[in-house]
Design an enzyme around this catalytic site. Sequence first.
Site, PDB file in Angstrom:
ATOM      1  CB  CYS A  63      66.455  49.265  21.346  1.00  0.00           C
ATOM      2  SG  CYS A  63      67.096  50.841  21.941  1.00  0.00           S
ATOM      3  NE  ARG A  64      67.126  48.145  29.857  1.00  0.00           N
ATOM      4  CZ  ARG A  64      67.903  49.171  30.235  1.00  0.00           C
ATOM      5  NH1 ARG A  64      68.645  49.804  29.356  1.00  0.00           N
ATOM      6  NH2 ARG A  64      67.931  49.570  31.485  1.00  0.00           N
TER       7      ARG A  64
END
Length: 98
Positions: A63-64
């Site tokens: 993810c980020r």
Amino acid sequence: MKQINAKEVETFLNEGKSLNIIDVREADEVATGMIRGAVHIPLGLVEFRMHELDKTKEYIMVCRSGGRSGRATQLLEGYGFNVINMVGGMLAWEGKVE
């Protein structure tokens, strides 16, 4: 929860290893680029799309920053999948993106 860092993932890809990477970011986030070969399954859809995954394979969740992929990792582990969270997420990624 098993973890891997971004540099290890990049090294494996550069060595030609076949990795199963799932990017759980939202559509607007992946529009800025994803790791080569990654499959996009937003976190909110992971539970509904896990039937597309193979329990005999290992998956790296991205993810980020590593938080959402950590939640996805825990969810899939609970269903018997072999998953690893990429700590630091795309913020730590220095490799190429598509």
